[in-house]
Scaffold this motif. Sequence first.
Motif, PDB file in Angstrom:
ATOM      1  N   VAL A 121       9.017   2.851   3.733  1.00 32.36           N
ATOM      2  CA  VAL A 121       8.759   4.291   3.749  1.00 32.36           C
ATOM      3  C   VAL A 121       7.483   4.547   2.959  1.00 32.36           C
ATOM      4  O   VAL A 121       7.026   3.685   2.203  1.00 32.36           O
ATOM      5  N   PRO A 122       6.882   5.715   3.099  1.00 36.62           N
ATOM      6  CA  PRO A 122       5.589   5.938   2.439  1.00 36.62           C
ATOM      7  C   PRO A 122       5.647   5.974   0.916  1.00 36.62           C
ATOM      8  O   PRO A 122       4.736   5.490   0.249  1.00 36.62           O
ATOM      9  N   ASN A 123       6.695   6.558   0.334  1.00 38.44           N
ATOM     10  CA  ASN A 123       6.705   6.790  -1.113  1.00 38.44           C
ATOM     11  C   ASN A 123       8.132   6.817  -1.638  1.00 38.44           C
ATOM     12  O   ASN A 123       9.101   6.647  -0.883  1.00 38.44           O
ATOM     13  N   GLY A 124       8.249   7.040  -2.947  1.00 36.74           N
ATOM     14  CA  GLY A 124       9.571   7.099  -3.549  1.00 36.74           C
ATOM     15  C   GLY A 124      10.413   8.231  -3.020  1.00 36.74           C
ATOM     16  O   GLY A 124      11.650   8.121  -2.944  1.00 36.74           O
ATOM     17  N   GLU A 125       9.776   9.350  -2.663  1.00 36.64           N
ATOM     18  CA  GLU A 125      10.525  10.468  -2.076  1.00 36.64           C
ATOM     19  C   GLU A 125      11.149  10.068  -0.741  1.00 36.64           C
ATOM     20  O   GLU A 125      12.202  10.578  -0.357  1.00 36.64           O
ATOM     21  N   ALA A 177       5.673   2.231   0.187  1.00 34.81           N
ATOM     22  CA  ALA A 177       4.305   1.718   0.232  1.00 34.81           C
ATOM     23  C   ALA A 177       3.533   2.064  -1.035  1.00 34.81           C
ATOM     24  O   ALA A 177       2.775   1.237  -1.553  1.00 34.81           O
ATOM     25  N   SER A 178       3.707   3.278  -1.548  1.00 33.29           N
ATOM     26  CA  SER A 178       2.967   3.672  -2.750  1.00 33.29           C
ATOM     27  C   SER A 178       3.378   2.824  -3.953  1.00 33.29           C
ATOM     28  O   SER A 178       2.532   2.403  -4.750  1.00 33.29           O
ATOM     29  N   ARG A 179       4.675   2.530  -4.097  1.00 30.81           N
ATOM     30  CA  ARG A 179       5.136   1.708  -5.214  1.00 30.81           C
ATOM     31  C   ARG A 179       4.678   0.264  -5.057  1.00 30.81           C
ATOM     32  O   ARG A 179       4.350  -0.412  -6.038  1.00 30.81           O
ATOM     33  N   LEU A 180       4.679  -0.227  -3.832  1.00 30.22           N
ATOM     34  CA  LEU A 180       4.222  -1.587  -3.574  1.00 30.22           C
ATOM     35  C   LEU A 180       2.769  -1.758  -4.007  1.00 30.22           C
ATOM     36  O   LEU A 180       2.408  -2.755  -4.649  1.00 30.22           O
ATOM     37  N   SER A 195       1.006   8.721  -6.344  1.00 31.43           N
ATOM     38  CA  SER A 195       2.042   8.944  -5.330  1.00 31.43           C
ATOM     39  C   SER A 195       1.467   9.531  -4.051  1.00 31.43           C
ATOM     40  O   SER A 195       2.148   9.564  -3.026  1.00 31.43           O
ATOM     41  N   HIS A 196       0.206  10.016  -4.113  1.00 26.85           N
ATOM     42  CA  HIS A 196      -0.475  10.490  -2.915  1.00 26.85           C
ATOM     43  C   HIS A 196      -1.034   9.269  -2.199  1.00 26.85           C
ATOM     44  O   HIS A 196      -2.023   8.668  -2.625  1.00 26.85           O
TER      45      HIS A 196
END
Length: 499
Positions: A121-125, A177-180, A195-196
């Motif tokens: 997924v794109p981000n933690g949210e 993906a952002s955390r990776l 996070s953006h």
Amino acid sequence: MSMLTTVATLRATQSGRAQPLTTVRHQHLDEKPFVLVPLTLAGEACAPLAALAGTDPEHPLLLTVRRPRDRDMRFRFVEELAALLLPYIEDCRADTETYTAGRGKEKEERERALRAPQLLVPNGEGIAYVRLLGRLTRLRATEGPHAVHPDVPRLGKWLTWLADQAEFPGSSTMLAASRLLTAHWATGQSSAEDSHLAALVAWIDPPEGSSGAEAARAAEDPLAWPPAGPATEPGFDTVLHDLFDRFEETAGQVRERVGERIDLALLAQLRPTWDLVWRGVGLARALPEGGRVAARWAYDRRWFTEYAAYLEEHGHPQGRRDRAVGAARRLARLEDAATRYAVERAYDDPLVMAEYELTGEAFSGRVVARDEDRLLPGARSPLWRPTITIRTDRPLRLETGAKVISPARPGQSAEIIDVTPHDGTHLVVLQLSGGFANKRKPPAPPGTLAETDEQLTYTVLSLDTMPTALPAEEDTPWTHGGPRQPYEPTEEDAEEEWE
């Protein structure tokens, strides 16, 4: 934020480009991950609005809800998502391998899948959204009033399992993906700005002729780079609200054309993020995989195989809340996973190990001498305890008697037996034991004893940590969530003490 991360952030600010925090990739990336880019209706926690999903970067599948406040339309969206994700999960179970589990006499052969699902997924949210969607669907009834398709609760159980696994450090079954990317690169912006996803990727891989800071500023334009979701941009919400109103007011072919406009508008919001996720995957794949990533992925495959077997045998959904014993076991697993993951990252990556050198938990140096024939008196026979001497030019905080291990030879323990200052450096004498291919006297087998001029790192971090031991549920007292003992009446129950 660690000291090295702070330094890397300052260097990124100065150079205008993200700085690497690692030399290897510490997460497994499947050859065919399943990417999910969701959007939710503004003002509601988990009202599905749209999603791009699939395993093909060039051909994502669009799922939309043209009437997101309609309950039936919401669950039809879940059915469509299940039709994509559940076959992907089943494909991962197609091929298996046999492995040996346990130790000593308790060894046994077990089966595990050669692959495990990997949801990106794109981000933690996005992870939080998957968790909420699983909670919304896993307890739904498939019969009676308000019944849903059987795939809906089945998907909910898998989404809940994936979101739960995402909490474990080192697990790769579900990744944001952002955390990776932030785990492997430091940018010149704050953690909130990282996070953006568009700005983050711009720092790491800016267009030619542009700095990361310039590219990140350009990426903050919501018209060019919409938010990575699942929340939508307020300006787009106004456009979407007008389209929804027109959809309700019309009928027939006119309504269908309005519905197609809704789909196109949602696709325009989702496609940039979809491309960014795959671009981030490409950036992470360019890093070589860490040496212990494969073992952690094997652990993921084991848990996946066991949960799939549990669903086939029992099929019970996860509870709304963990029971006391289950919560304690989960917390213990989380703590053990965090400890082991931190050590494994340091063993695999000299940049990560450098942080422990700064804190005094490790040191590096060059071997300047060795004594291969050193013997110590033993109870029955002399003990073979060779030594090596390492010269380190950095301050040494470890004292004599400290037990240390080198990532280059993790099966060989060492003890610091002498530390001598020498011309602004330190000479550290290490007594070695084990790791000599079971030999008990010299000479050492080739490669088992460090050679002169070899560069080595030693640390107090150890991979041989014992997992937290908890009693079985039936042995846990009822005060701590264990089973209550059944009441059995006795003759003494009716007795009373009289004064």
